[in-house]
Scaffold this active site. Structure first.
Site, mmCIF file in Angstrom:
data_model
loop_
_atom_site.group_PDB
_atom_site.id
_atom_site.type_symbol
_atom_site.label_atom_id
_atom_site.label_comp_id
_atom_site.label_asym_id
_atom_site.label_seq_id
_atom_site.Cartn_x
_atom_site.Cartn_y
_atom_site.Cartn_z
ATOM 1 N N ASN A 129 -2.260 19.117 -1.822
ATOM 2 C CA ASN A 129 -2.852 18.457 -1.132
ATOM 3 C C ASN A 129 -2.892 18.346 0.292
ATOM 4 O OD1 ASN A 129 -3.496 15.819 0.430
ATOM 5 N ND2 ASN A 129 -5.349 15.787 -1.169
ATOM 6 N N LYS A 174 5.891 3.532 7.923
ATOM 7 C CA LYS A 174 4.551 4.302 8.487
ATOM 8 C C LYS A 174 3.248 3.337 8.447
ATOM 9 C CE LYS A 174 4.318 7.676 5.425
ATOM 10 N NZ LYS A 174 4.137 8.700 4.534
ATOM 11 N N LYS A 195 0.960 -1.366 -0.092
ATOM 12 C CA LYS A 195 0.025 -0.040 -0.173
ATOM 13 C C LYS A 195 0.939 1.191 0.078
ATOM 14 C CE LYS A 195 -3.720 2.298 0.396
ATOM 15 N NZ LYS A 195 -3.477 2.886 -0.898
ATOM 16 N N LYS A 224 5.629 1.749 -3.204
ATOM 17 C CA LYS A 224 5.289 3.077 -3.690
ATOM 18 C C LYS A 224 5.570 2.856 -5.254
ATOM 19 C CE LYS A 224 4.959 7.556 -2.164
ATOM 20 N NZ LYS A 224 4.089 7.808 -1.072
ATOM 21 N N GLY A 249 -2.675 8.434 -4.562
ATOM 22 C CA GLY A 249 -2.394 9.343 -4.978
ATOM 23 C C GLY A 249 -0.794 9.537 -4.105
ATOM 24 N N ASP A 250 -0.121 10.869 -4.747
ATOM 25 C CA ASP A 250 1.097 11.328 -3.965
ATOM 26 C C ASP A 250 1.466 12.663 -4.730
ATOM 27 O OD1 ASP A 250 3.365 10.923 -1.871
ATOM 28 O OD2 ASP A 250 4.500 11.692 -3.611
HETATM 29 P P1 NDP Z 1 1.007 17.746 -4.525
HETATM 30 O O1 NDP Z 1 1.316 17.421 -5.847
HETATM 31 O O2 NDP Z 1 -0.763 18.015 -4.107
HETATM 32 O O3 NDP Z 1 1.631 19.098 -3.785
HETATM 33 C C1 NDP Z 1 2.922 19.161 -3.857
HETATM 34 C C2 NDP Z 1 3.384 20.800 -3.240
HETATM 35 O O4 NDP Z 1 4.722 20.854 -3.107
HETATM 36 C C3 NDP Z 1 2.773 21.737 -4.692
HETATM 37 O O5 NDP Z 1 2.531 22.778 -4.091
HETATM 38 C C4 NDP Z 1 4.269 21.984 -5.144
HETATM 39 O O6 NDP Z 1 4.568 23.297 -6.061
HETATM 40 C C5 NDP Z 1 5.228 22.061 -4.050
HETATM 41 N N1 NDP Z 1 6.621 21.581 -4.174
HETATM 42 C C6 NDP Z 1 7.116 20.772 -4.936
HETATM 43 N N2 NDP Z 1 8.444 20.863 -4.806
HETATM 44 C C7 NDP Z 1 8.874 22.055 -4.039
HETATM 45 C C8 NDP Z 1 9.948 22.556 -3.695
HETATM 46 N N3 NDP Z 1 11.106 22.240 -4.301
HETATM 47 N N4 NDP Z 1 9.860 23.539 -2.755
HETATM 48 C C9 NDP Z 1 8.640 24.162 -2.498
HETATM 49 N N5 NDP Z 1 7.531 23.559 -2.816
HETATM 50 C C10 NDP Z 1 7.511 22.466 -3.755
HETATM 51 O O7 NDP Z 1 1.347 16.660 -3.605
HETATM 52 P P2 NDP Z 1 0.902 16.048 -2.082
HETATM 53 O O8 NDP Z 1 0.552 17.409 -1.284
HETATM 54 O O9 NDP Z 1 0.221 15.129 -2.276
HETATM 55 O O10 NDP Z 1 2.444 15.680 -1.371
HETATM 56 C C11 NDP Z 1 3.340 16.568 -0.383
HETATM 57 C C12 NDP Z 1 4.177 15.633 0.166
HETATM 58 O O11 NDP Z 1 3.452 14.945 1.107
HETATM 59 C C13 NDP Z 1 5.078 14.745 -0.451
HETATM 60 O O12 NDP Z 1 6.339 14.487 0.199
HETATM 61 C C14 NDP Z 1 4.365 13.415 -0.255
HETATM 62 O O13 NDP Z 1 5.203 12.248 -0.467
HETATM 63 C C15 NDP Z 1 3.798 13.422 0.949
HETATM 64 N N6 NDP Z 1 2.573 12.732 1.431
HETATM 65 C C16 NDP Z 1 1.449 12.799 0.700
HETATM 66 C C17 NDP Z 1 0.263 12.109 0.934
HETATM 67 C C18 NDP Z 1 -0.932 12.211 0.410
HETATM 68 O O14 NDP Z 1 -2.025 11.662 0.812
HETATM 69 N N7 NDP Z 1 -1.088 13.008 -0.761
HETATM 70 C C19 NDP Z 1 0.471 11.249 2.127
HETATM 71 C C20 NDP Z 1 1.473 11.035 2.885
HETATM 72 C C21 NDP Z 1 2.704 11.921 2.699
HETATM 73 P P3 NDP Z 1 4.311 22.895 -7.583
HETATM 74 O O15 NDP Z 1 2.767 23.529 -7.634
HETATM 75 O O16 NDP Z 1 5.252 24.156 -8.029
HETATM 76 O O17 NDP Z 1 4.564 21.930 -8.191
#
Ligand code: NDP
Length: 449
Positions: A244, A117, A93, A129, A168-169
């Site tokens: 997200n 986790k 998962k 993943k 998603g991620d």
């Molecule tokens: P999204 O694609 O929804 O959002 C990612 C965000 O991070 C965007 O705003 C993106 O900006 C920004 N970003 C990317 N690179 C950088 C950088 N170098 N500096 C600053 N901002 C940056 O992804 P998620 O919100 O789903 O995921 C974010 C993190 O959370 C990841 O590490 C993911 O692995 C982790 N995560 C997510 C889960 C989930 O349920 N979605 C669960 C657990 C962990 P831009 O628009 O410019 O690309």
């Protein structure tokens, strides 16, 4: 400075040797092994039978070609990945990431973290993943759909609700999950709702799944603050990212009475001293899929945008990195400590570099590592699987209440484990040990697997 125990040094050397050049994977493994010295001192058997080396070796790694046709009729090629890391506790998962920097080392670090986790949630899920080096930025909806369909055309052979369940991620939200589920359904001729999570509500999604990672991370920090008789109320908070996880982290912080003063994307960050207007961020990033710079343009004098630079220079009481790995460096950590940060919660996976984590721990900052703090997303995915299996659909309140309890339990489990192993308040140690012991026990019970 923490070091790897001498009993574990050959194990680390073996993992580094077997996986050359995979820096993020090395970083994730090293951080966990640094915590395990106290476990092997108490339970020497865990250093035997190559158990830890096996835990660091994915059960299966799949790499495949993803051909697709862009809007101009040109054929494009990307690389797809799925690492089925560990299934001792349940079906693999973990999410799918579409980002140009994706490579096998990044997917392995994420799969390894995910395994631990998922164990911390105490739910019946193993770890995996996947993703692709496809960059969705600037692509039309048609191109994204064709990419997702091609990606699933290969990936579907390896999935199943009892085998491997992606979500998603980064770069993969509800829209992409919908396209992939549609293709899976056509290829298999089965309505197997539990094969993907993060689905839309009308076709088997769970209420509160979209919000779960950000809400959960905020609950986790709330619990850490409570141990010091503190709360979010009236606190200044900085949240990186605007995707997200960041959006729903900001939403829950506001509900707890905190004020988020800055957020970012990969180009720069915005500062709004009156508090970030979260509805506006949603409009810009979720609906418009535009840049965060737009926020300052629409808000005029009230907000300002800084291209490049570090969001962690903005003074705050609580920092929640919610964007990407290694986004918060040692220099950033020093700036945060200098400015009086009291708590840091990792909404993203491994967003703080090892140096940053060390600085926070040495400064006595409450530090919630990602494998504990952001586990609410995958936990709610497991709740989605439960609803799919029973063909049921719960209310938002019921689902969020389950999430809140799960996060409190994860917090308490990490805190108790840290105490039991002589390091009260060390959530990194607590999370690494509690999760490791759970996976290790299951692996031992299943024979040499
Ligand atoms: P999204 O694609 O929804 O959002 C990612 C965000 O991070 C965007 O705003 C993106 O900006 C920004 N970003 C990317 N690179 C950088 C950088 N170098 N500096 C600053 N901002 C940056 O992804 P998620 O919100 O789903 O995921 C974010 C993190 O959370 C990841 O590490 C993911 O692995 C982790 N995560 C997510 C889960 C989930 O349920 N979605 C669960 C657990 C962990 P831009 O628009 O410019 O690309």
């Amino acid at each position: 400075m923490v070091h790897v125990d001498e009993k574990l040094e050959p194990i680390l050397a073996e993992v580094l040797r077997r996986n050359p050049g995979e820096e993020e994977f090395h970083q994730a493994v090293k951080e966990v092994l640094e915590s395990l010295g106290r476990v092997v001192a108490k339970h020497p058997r865990y250093a035997n039978h190559a158990l830890i080396v096996r835990l660091c070796e994915p059960e299966r790694q799949i790499i495949f070609r993803v051909p697709w046709v862009d809007d101009s009729g040109q054929v494009r090629i990307n690389r797809g990945f799925r690492v089925q890391f560990n299934s001792a506790l349940g079906p693999y998962k973990g999410g799918l990431r579409f980002h140009p920097l994706v490579n096998i080392g990044i997917i392995k670090f994420l799969g390894f973290e995910q395994t631990l986790k998922n164990a911390l949630t105490c739910m019946p899920i193993g770890g995996g993943k996947g993703g692709s080096d496809f960059n969705p930025r600037g692509r039309s909806v048609g191109e994204i759909m064709r990419f997702c369909q091609s990606f699933m055309t290969e990936l579907h052979r390896y999935l199943g609700e009892d085998i491997d369940v992606p979500a998603g991620d980064i770069g993969v939200g509800g829209r992409e999950i919908g396209f992939m589920f549609g293709q899976y359904k056509r290829l298999t001729n089965r309505y197997e709702a539990g094969v993907l999570t993060g689905k839309g509500l009308v076709y088997g999604g769970s209420r509160a799944r979209t919000e779960a990672t950000g809400y959960g991370a905020t609950y986790f920090v709330h619990s850490m603050l409570a141990t010091k008789k503190q709360s979010f109320d009236g606190r200044r908070v900085v949240v990186s990212g605007s995707g997200n996880v960041a959006i729903h982290t900001m939403e829950k912080i506001a509900a707890f009475g905190g004020k988020v003063v800055a957020c970012s994307d990969s180009n720069g960050h915005v500062i709004d001293e009156q508090g970030i207007n979260i509805a506006l961020v949603k409009e810009i990033k979720e609906d418009g899929r535009e840049r965060i710079a737009e926020y300052a343009r629409l808000k005029g004098a009230r907000a300002h945008y800084i291209e490049g630079g570090s969001i962690w220079d903005v003074p705050c009481d609580v920092a929640m990195p919610c964007a990407i790995q290694n986004e918060l460096t040692g220099k950033d950590a020093r700036a945060l400590v200098r400015n009086g940060v009291v708590a840091v919660g990792e909404g993203a996976n491994m967003p703080c570099t090892p140096e940053a984590v060390r600085i926070f721990r040495e400064a006595g900052v409450l530090f919630g590592p990602g494998k504990a703090a952001n586990a609410g997303g995958v936990a709610t995915s497991a709740l989605e699987m439960q609803q799919n299996a029973s063909r049921d659909s719960w209310t938002f309140e019921q689902t969020e209440a389950r999430l809140a309890t799960i996060m409190r339990n994860i917090h308490d489990r990490c805190a108790e484990t840290a105490r039991d192993y002589g390091a009260p308040g060390d959530y990194v140690l607590g999370a690494n040990i509690a999760s490791f012991v759970r996976v290790a026990e299951a692996m031992e019970a299943l024979g040499v697997i």
